[in-house]
Design a protein around this motif. Structure first.
Motif, PDB file in Angstrom:
ATOM      1  N   ARG A   1      -5.445  -2.955 -14.004  1.00 63.78           N
ATOM      2  CA  ARG A   1      -6.153  -2.026 -13.937  1.00 63.78           C
ATOM      3  C   ARG A   1      -5.784  -1.113 -12.683  1.00 63.78           C
ATOM      4  NH1 ARG A   1     -11.110  -2.790 -15.615  1.00 63.78           N
ATOM      5  NH2 ARG A   1     -11.955  -3.224 -13.241  1.00 63.78           N
ATOM      6  N   ILE A   2      -5.094  -3.265 -11.822  1.00 65.93           N
ATOM      7  CA  ILE A   2      -4.884  -2.654 -10.967  1.00 65.93           C
ATOM      8  C   ILE A   2      -3.610  -2.512 -10.886  1.00 65.93           C
ATOM      9  CG2 ILE A   2      -4.350  -4.706  -8.664  1.00 65.93           C
ATOM     10  CD1 ILE A   2      -7.366  -5.925  -9.116  1.00 65.93           C
ATOM     11  N   LYS A   3      -2.940  -2.847 -11.646  1.00 65.09           N
ATOM     12  CA  LYS A   3      -1.118  -2.501 -10.942  1.00 65.09           C
ATOM     13  C   LYS A   3      -0.881  -1.012 -11.218  1.00 65.09           C
ATOM     14  CE  LYS A   3      -0.470  -5.522 -14.764  1.00 65.09           C
ATOM     15  NZ  LYS A   3       1.011  -6.384 -15.410  1.00 65.09           N
ATOM     16  N   ALA A   4      -1.964  -0.268 -12.304  1.00 67.24           N
ATOM     17  CA  ALA A   4      -1.784   1.262 -12.758  1.00 67.24           C
ATOM     18  C   ALA A   4      -2.336   2.192 -11.634  1.00 67.24           C
ATOM     19  CB  ALA A   4      -2.919   1.454 -14.165  1.00 67.24           C
ATOM     20  N   ASP A   5      -2.923   1.303 -10.308  1.00 72.92           N
ATOM     21  CA  ASP A   5      -3.623   1.963  -9.196  1.00 72.92           C
ATOM     22  C   ASP A   5      -2.876   3.038  -8.504  1.00 72.92           C
ATOM     23  OD1 ASP A   5      -5.077   2.375  -7.298  1.00 72.92           O
ATOM     24  OD2 ASP A   5      -6.971   1.363  -7.313  1.00 72.92           O
ATOM     25  N   PRO A   6      -2.491   4.258  -8.084  1.00 74.56           N
ATOM     26  CA  PRO A   6      -1.554   4.420  -7.600  1.00 74.56           C
ATOM     27  C   PRO A   6      -1.822   4.252  -5.701  1.00 74.56           C
ATOM     28  CG  PRO A   6      -3.093   6.676  -7.826  1.00 74.56           C
ATOM     29  CD  PRO A   6      -3.559   5.317  -9.099  1.00 74.56           C
ATOM     30  N   ARG A   7      -3.257   3.668  -5.637  1.00 74.34           N
ATOM     31  CA  ARG A   7      -2.579   2.865  -4.236  1.00 74.34           C
ATOM     32  C   ARG A   7      -2.634   2.105  -3.181  1.00 74.34           C
ATOM     33  NH1 ARG A   7      -9.431   2.868  -4.693  1.00 74.34           N
ATOM     34  NH2 ARG A   7      -8.751   2.496  -6.567  1.00 74.34           N
ATOM     35  N   HIS A   8      -1.565   1.497  -4.679  1.00 75.03           N
ATOM     36  CA  HIS A   8      -1.168   0.106  -4.055  1.00 75.03           C
ATOM     37  C   HIS A   8       0.713   0.772  -5.183  1.00 75.03           C
ATOM     38  CE1 HIS A   8      -1.769  -3.232  -6.526  1.00 75.03           C
ATOM     39  NE2 HIS A   8      -2.327  -1.697  -7.504  1.00 75.03           N
ATOM     40  N   ARG A   9       2.463  -0.055  -4.537  1.00 77.97           N
ATOM     41  CA  ARG A   9       3.211  -0.051  -5.551  1.00 77.97           C
ATOM     42  C   ARG A   9       3.462  -1.030  -5.314  1.00 77.97           C
ATOM     43  NH1 ARG A   9       7.584   0.000  -2.243  1.00 77.97           N
ATOM     44  NH2 ARG A   9       7.029   1.161  -0.290  1.00 77.97           N
ATOM     45  N   ALA A  10       4.614  -1.948  -6.212  1.00 73.61           N
ATOM     46  CA  ALA A  10       5.022  -2.889  -6.347  1.00 73.61           C
ATOM     47  C   ALA A  10       4.465  -4.441  -6.991  1.00 73.61           C
ATOM     48  CB  ALA A  10       6.384  -2.898  -4.584  1.00 73.61           C
TER      49      ALA A  10
ATOM     50  N   ALA B   1       1.423  -1.517  -0.143  1.00 67.59           N
ATOM     51  CA  ALA B   1      -0.170  -0.218   0.244  1.00 67.59           C
ATOM     52  C   ALA B   1       0.734   1.083  -0.053  1.00 67.59           C
ATOM     53  CB  ALA B   1      -1.148   0.123   1.413  1.00 67.59           C
ATOM     54  N   ARG B   2       0.303   2.201  -1.232  1.00 64.92           N
ATOM     55  CA  ARG B   2       1.415   3.529  -0.656  1.00 64.92           C
ATOM     56  C   ARG B   2       0.001   4.224   0.490  1.00 64.92           C
ATOM     57  NH1 ARG B   2       3.943   5.694  -5.207  1.00 64.92           N
ATOM     58  NH2 ARG B   2       3.349   3.691  -6.617  1.00 64.92           N
ATOM     59  N   GLY B   3       1.450   4.581   1.433  1.00 70.22           N
ATOM     60  CA  GLY B   3       0.453   6.103   2.533  1.00 70.22           C
ATOM     61  C   GLY B   3      -0.116   4.911   3.526  1.00 70.22           C
ATOM     62  N   ASN B   4      -0.935   5.536   4.002  1.00 73.04           N
ATOM     63  CA  ASN B   4      -2.264   5.212   4.730  1.00 73.04           C
ATOM     64  C   ASN B   4      -3.710   5.126   4.379  1.00 73.04           C
ATOM     65  OD1 ASN B   4      -1.020   4.191   7.379  1.00 73.04           O
ATOM     66  ND2 ASN B   4      -0.916   5.988   7.870  1.00 73.04           N
ATOM     67  N   LEU B   5      -4.215   3.579   3.874  1.00 75.89           N
ATOM     68  CA  LEU B   5      -4.780   3.522   3.756  1.00 75.89           C
ATOM     69  C   LEU B   5      -6.330   3.675   4.417  1.00 75.89           C
ATOM     70  CD1 LEU B   5      -4.595   0.386   0.003  1.00 75.89           C
ATOM     71  CD2 LEU B   5      -5.458   3.419   0.508  1.00 75.89           C
ATOM     72  N   ASP B   6      -6.577   3.988   5.283  1.00 76.28           N
ATOM     73  CA  ASP B   6      -8.247   4.120   6.241  1.00 76.28           C
ATOM     74  C   ASP B   6      -9.322   3.446   5.659  1.00 76.28           C
ATOM     75  OD1 ASP B   6      -9.194   5.531   4.877  1.00 76.28           O
ATOM     76  OD2 ASP B   6      -8.742   7.561   5.774  1.00 76.28           O
ATOM     77  N   ALA B   7     -10.071   3.203   6.619  1.00 76.06           N
ATOM     78  CA  ALA B   7     -10.858   2.339   6.421  1.00 76.06           C
ATOM     79  C   ALA B   7     -12.017   2.776   5.435  1.00 76.06           C
ATOM     80  CB  ALA B   7     -12.297   2.120   7.984  1.00 76.06           C
ATOM     81  N   VAL B   8     -12.116   4.248   5.638  1.00 80.69           N
ATOM     82  CA  VAL B   8     -12.820   4.888   4.272  1.00 80.69           C
ATOM     83  C   VAL B   8     -12.431   4.168   3.274  1.00 80.69           C
ATOM     84  CG1 VAL B   8     -14.043   7.105   3.485  1.00 80.69           C
ATOM     85  CG2 VAL B   8     -13.855   6.209   5.412  1.00 80.69           C
TER      86      VAL B   8
ATOM     87  N   SER C   1     -12.756   0.875   1.991  1.00 80.37           N
ATOM     88  CA  SER C   1     -14.570   0.250   1.745  1.00 80.37           C
ATOM     89  C   SER C   1     -14.572   1.190   0.071  1.00 80.37           C
ATOM     90  CB  SER C   1     -15.410   0.885   3.037  1.00 80.37           C
ATOM     91  OG  SER C   1     -15.407   2.323   2.535  1.00 80.37           O
ATOM     92  N   ASP C   2     -14.112   1.909  -0.221  1.00 75.11           N
ATOM     93  CA  ASP C   2     -14.117   2.261  -0.825  1.00 75.11           C
ATOM     94  C   ASP C   2     -13.258   1.444  -2.373  1.00 75.11           C
ATOM     95  OD1 ASP C   2     -15.493   4.840  -0.103  1.00 75.11           O
ATOM     96  OD2 ASP C   2     -14.295   6.518  -0.904  1.00 75.11           O
ATOM     97  N   LEU C   3     -12.327   1.630  -1.526  1.00 68.36           N
ATOM     98  CA  LEU C   3     -11.855   0.736  -3.145  1.00 68.36           C
ATOM     99  C   LEU C   3     -12.481  -0.966  -3.753  1.00 68.36           C
ATOM    100  CD1 LEU C   3      -8.013  -0.568  -2.466  1.00 68.36           C
ATOM    101  CD2 LEU C   3      -9.613  -2.229  -2.672  1.00 68.36           C
ATOM    102  N   LEU C   4     -12.979  -1.378  -2.113  1.00 76.65           N
ATOM    103  CA  LEU C   4     -14.168  -3.175  -1.965  1.00 76.65           C
ATOM    104  C   LEU C   4     -14.899  -2.833  -2.811  1.00 76.65           C
ATOM    105  CD1 LEU C   4     -13.877  -6.022  -0.963  1.00 76.65           C
ATOM    106  CD2 LEU C   4     -14.439  -4.959   1.054  1.00 76.65           C
TER     107      LEU C   4
END
Ligand SMILES: Cc1cc2nc3c(=O)[nH]c(=O)nc-3n(C[C@H](O)[C@H](O)[C@H](O)COP(=O)(O)O)c2cc1C
Length: 136
Positions: A63-72, A10-17, A20-23
């Motif tokens: 799409r998932i791989k290009a998502d900036p919410r995570h890396r590597a 994960a990139r940065g802090n993914l909080d519960a909100v 749940s958006d991602l899911l």
């Protein structure tokens, strides 16, 4: 059908909100194109399995791989499969940190992977659930 697994950070802090958006988006999209799977998140790393027809699965994974919410994002396995192991879930989701005892987690994840025919995939998810996250 294909089953694909990957791990990412994960990139940065993914909080519960945020999670749940991602899911919600994942479940909506996956239902539309007939993908099923399981996503574990320990606050740092994601471990995900996706299964379904190759074309929608690879389009989704791109799409998932290009998502900036995570890396590597590292693909761990890809195989032709005859049957679904996560047939009931557009995307089952389990946080594997904070607040839940390791025994409970291991039991929960064990239940989530119980129908997966491939032992390596089951073992992968079980070892992710079993990591001692309180170790120094
Ligand atoms: C760890 C992780 C797992 C994801 N899993 C899925 C998924 O299973 N299906 C999906 O469509 N999108 C998934 N996404 C989201 C996609 O990267 C992308 O944001 C989304 O598909 C865009 O959908 P939208 O155009 O409907 O907003 C995931 C993202 C991350 C960070």
């Amino acid at each position: 059908m294909i089953r694909l697994t990957y791990i990412s950070t994960a990139r940065g802090n993914l909080d519960a909100v945020a999670t749940s958006d991602l899911l919600a988006a994942s479940q909506r999209n996956n239902r539309r194109v007939g993908l099923t799977g399981l996503l574990l998140f320990d606050g740092v790393r994601f471990l995900q399995a996706l299964e379904g027809d190759e074309a929608p699965l690879l389009a989704t994974f791109a799409r998932i791989k290009a998502d900036p919410r995570h890396r590597a994002c590292v693909e761990l396995g890809r195989a032709e499969v005859e049957t679904r192991g996560f047939g009931d879930w557009d995307m089952a989701w389990q946080r594997v940190d904070a607040g839940v005892s390791r025994e409970t987690l291991v039991e929960t994840v064990d239940r989530l992977v119980a129908q997966v025919p491939d032992a390596n995939t089951r073992a992968l998810f079980m070892s992710f659930a079993r990591i001692d996250r309180h170790a120094a």
